[in-house]
Design a protein around this motif. Structure first.
Motif, PDB file in Angstrom:
ATOM      1  N   VAL A  68     -51.229  61.027 -58.191  1.00  0.00           N
ATOM      2  CA  VAL A  68     -51.199  61.345 -56.763  1.00  0.00           C
ATOM      3  C   VAL A  68     -51.689  60.158 -55.941  1.00  0.00           C
ATOM      4  O   VAL A  68     -51.085  59.791 -54.918  1.00  0.00           O
ATOM      5  CB  VAL A  68     -52.046  62.597 -56.469  1.00  0.00           C
ATOM      6  CG1 VAL A  68     -52.218  62.783 -54.963  1.00  0.00           C
ATOM      7  CG2 VAL A  68     -51.408  63.831 -57.076  1.00  0.00           C
ATOM      8  N   GLU A  69     -52.778  59.554 -56.380  1.00  0.00           N
ATOM      9  CA  GLU A  69     -53.326  58.404 -55.667  1.00  0.00           C
ATOM     10  C   GLU A  69     -52.347  57.230 -55.675  1.00  0.00           C
ATOM     11  O   GLU A  69     -52.172  56.538 -54.668  1.00  0.00           O
ATOM     12  CB  GLU A  69     -54.651  57.985 -56.299  1.00  0.00           C
ATOM     13  CG  GLU A  69     -55.770  59.003 -56.102  1.00  0.00           C
ATOM     14  CD  GLU A  69     -57.034  58.630 -56.856  1.00  0.00           C
ATOM     15  OE1 GLU A  69     -57.010  57.594 -57.569  1.00  0.00           O
ATOM     16  OE2 GLU A  69     -58.037  59.364 -56.746  1.00  0.00           O
ATOM     17  N   HIS A  71     -49.099  57.439 -55.943  1.00  0.00           N
ATOM     18  CA  HIS A  71     -47.964  57.775 -55.084  1.00  0.00           C
ATOM     19  C   HIS A  71     -48.333  57.632 -53.610  1.00  0.00           C
ATOM     20  O   HIS A  71     -47.536  57.118 -52.806  1.00  0.00           O
ATOM     21  CB  HIS A  71     -47.514  59.204 -55.372  1.00  0.00           C
ATOM     22  CG  HIS A  71     -46.319  59.639 -54.575  1.00  0.00           C
ATOM     23  ND1 HIS A  71     -45.101  59.026 -54.675  1.00  0.00           N
ATOM     24  CD2 HIS A  71     -46.178  60.632 -53.638  1.00  0.00           C
ATOM     25  CE1 HIS A  71     -44.233  59.606 -53.855  1.00  0.00           C
ATOM     26  NE2 HIS A  71     -44.861  60.584 -53.218  1.00  0.00           N
ATOM     27  N   ASP A  72     -49.531  58.074 -53.249  1.00  0.00           N
ATOM     28  CA  ASP A  72     -49.984  57.946 -51.865  1.00  0.00           C
ATOM     29  C   ASP A  72     -50.048  56.480 -51.441  1.00  0.00           C
ATOM     30  O   ASP A  72     -49.681  56.132 -50.314  1.00  0.00           O
ATOM     31  CB  ASP A  72     -51.361  58.600 -51.697  1.00  0.00           C
ATOM     32  CG  ASP A  72     -51.288  60.123 -51.778  1.00  0.00           C
ATOM     33  OD1 ASP A  72     -50.181  60.675 -51.642  1.00  0.00           O
ATOM     34  OD2 ASP A  72     -52.345  60.754 -51.989  1.00  0.00           O
ATOM     35  N   GLU A  73     -50.521  55.635 -52.339  1.00  0.00           N
ATOM     36  CA  GLU A  73     -50.598  54.212 -52.044  1.00  0.00           C
ATOM     37  C   GLU A  73     -49.206  53.623 -51.847  1.00  0.00           C
ATOM     38  O   GLU A  73     -48.984  52.791 -50.958  1.00  0.00           O
ATOM     39  CB  GLU A  73     -51.324  53.481 -53.186  1.00  0.00           C
ATOM     40  CG  GLU A  73     -51.559  52.000 -52.926  1.00  0.00           C
ATOM     41  CD  GLU A  73     -52.465  51.747 -51.745  1.00  0.00           C
ATOM     42  OE1 GLU A  73     -52.294  50.697 -51.077  1.00  0.00           O
ATOM     43  OE2 GLU A  73     -53.342  52.598 -51.470  1.00  0.00           O
ATOM     44  N   THR A  75     -46.522  55.234 -50.775  1.00  0.00           N
ATOM     45  CA  THR A  75     -45.939  55.693 -49.512  1.00  0.00           C
ATOM     46  C   THR A  75     -46.482  54.890 -48.325  1.00  0.00           C
ATOM     47  O   THR A  75     -45.761  54.641 -47.357  1.00  0.00           O
ATOM     48  CB  THR A  75     -46.228  57.189 -49.282  1.00  0.00           C
ATOM     49  OG1 THR A  75     -47.642  57.412 -49.251  1.00  0.00           O
ATOM     50  CG2 THR A  75     -45.603  58.026 -50.385  1.00  0.00           C
ATOM     51  N   LYS A  76     -47.739  54.466 -48.417  1.00  0.00           N
ATOM     52  CA  LYS A  76     -48.314  53.640 -47.355  1.00  0.00           C
ATOM     53  C   LYS A  76     -47.694  52.249 -47.359  1.00  0.00           C
ATOM     54  O   LYS A  76     -47.367  51.699 -46.305  1.00  0.00           O
ATOM     55  CB  LYS A  76     -49.828  53.551 -47.530  1.00  0.00           C
ATOM     56  CG  LYS A  76     -50.562  54.864 -47.324  1.00  0.00           C
ATOM     57  CD  LYS A  76     -52.056  54.710 -47.577  1.00  0.00           C
ATOM     58  CE  LYS A  76     -52.777  56.033 -47.420  1.00  0.00           C
ATOM     59  NZ  LYS A  76     -54.238  55.927 -47.708  1.00  0.00           N
ATOM     60  N   ASP A 150     -42.628  63.634 -55.434  1.00  0.00           N
ATOM     61  CA  ASP A 150     -42.578  64.340 -54.150  1.00  0.00           C
ATOM     62  C   ASP A 150     -42.319  65.831 -54.308  1.00  0.00           C
ATOM     63  O   ASP A 150     -42.109  66.535 -53.325  1.00  0.00           O
ATOM     64  CB  ASP A 150     -41.500  63.726 -53.258  1.00  0.00           C
ATOM     65  CG  ASP A 150     -41.990  62.472 -52.546  1.00  0.00           C
ATOM     66  OD1 ASP A 150     -43.077  62.527 -51.944  1.00  0.00           O
ATOM     67  OD2 ASP A 150     -41.300  61.444 -52.609  1.00  0.00           O
ATOM     68  N   CYS A 178     -39.090  64.886 -49.290  1.00  0.00           N
ATOM     69  CA  CYS A 178     -40.467  65.029 -49.766  1.00  0.00           C
ATOM     70  C   CYS A 178     -40.923  66.466 -49.578  1.00  0.00           C
ATOM     71  O   CYS A 178     -40.217  67.281 -48.990  1.00  0.00           O
ATOM     72  CB  CYS A 178     -41.395  64.065 -49.018  1.00  0.00           C
ATOM     73  SG  CYS A 178     -41.516  64.372 -47.235  1.00  0.00           S
ATOM     74  N   ASP A 179     -42.114  66.774 -50.091  1.00  0.00           N
ATOM     75  CA  ASP A 179     -42.668  68.126 -50.015  1.00  0.00           C
ATOM     76  C   ASP A 179     -41.628  69.140 -50.510  1.00  0.00           C
ATOM     77  O   ASP A 179     -41.367  70.161 -49.871  1.00  0.00           O
ATOM     78  CB  ASP A 179     -43.096  68.443 -48.583  1.00  0.00           C
ATOM     79  CG  ASP A 179     -44.007  69.662 -48.506  1.00  0.00           C
ATOM     80  OD1 ASP A 179     -44.629  70.003 -49.540  1.00  0.00           O
ATOM     81  OD2 ASP A 179     -44.094  70.293 -47.434  1.00  0.00           O
TER      82      ASP A 179
END
Length: 203
Positions: A68-69, A71-73, A75-76, A150, A178-179
């Protein structure tokens, strides 16, 4: 030897034919001087591979957090912008190992500000396909990129034809979904699993 008779096989001191040379006098492809006999012997043997260690619930959760971390990185870094607040309906048209392609049920629900970028992304992918193949099996219309990371519901297993609901985003690479959650179950999926002990389930 006269008359084309084969030469006798070499023998050892006791007059026994030497191992592997009984047919050394045979002529023809694969038989000249015993060539090919035993070639490759021992190759391709089975190799014991120990079973993977079963992860504990804590280890599974730790791996999930890391993914998760990561993937979040990503996306930024790719400057992701979610463009829709509500989920729109679509269908998975093709699945790979770590991503899939989704076609919206109603293309008019795609935000106007990203339609040109979506069309350009699809055109580029179609142009890359070679060997007489077709992008996403030749599906008509534009499709959105869907990364496995996602998916918002753990029970969703992506397969071609699976109905899903998703939000639309754009980033430096293109337009994606996404989501992602399960959509309205298809009738044939319900029929296939209606007799299962746990009831209908999306695959």
């Amino acid at each position: 030897m006269p008359g084309g008779m084969p030469m006798p096989a070499p023998t050892d001191a006791d007059g026994e034919a030497k191992p592997g040379e009984e047919n050394s006098g045979r002529k023809g492809k694969g038989g000249g001087k015993g060539k090919g006999l035993g070639k490759g012997w021992g190759k391709g043997k089975w190799k014991f591979v120990p079973a993977r260690k079963e992860l504990t619930p804590e280890e599974i959760e730790e791996r999930r957090k890391v993914k998760v971390e990561r993937h979040d990185e990503r996306t930024k870094t790719e400057e992701r912008k979610v463009l829709t607040e509500e989920h729109i309906e679509g269908e998975v048209v093709q699945r790979a190992r770590w991503h899939a392609w989704v076609k919206p049920k109603d293309p008019s629900q795609i935000p106007p500000e990203c339609r040109e970028q979506l069309a350009q992304m699809n055109a580029e992918f179609r142009a890359k396909v070679t060997d007489g193949r077709a992008f996403c099996g030749g599906v008509e219309g534009d499709v959105l990129y869907l990364a496995v990371a996602d998916i918002a519901e753990e029970s969703v297993f992506l397969n071609a034809g699976l109905p899903v609901k998703f939000k639309v985003y754009s980033d430096v690479k293109g337009v994606g979904a996404c989501d992602v959650v399960a959509g309205t179950p298809l009738k044939w999926l319900l029929r296939e699993f209606e007799d299962a002990p746990e009831g209908p389930r999306l695959l």
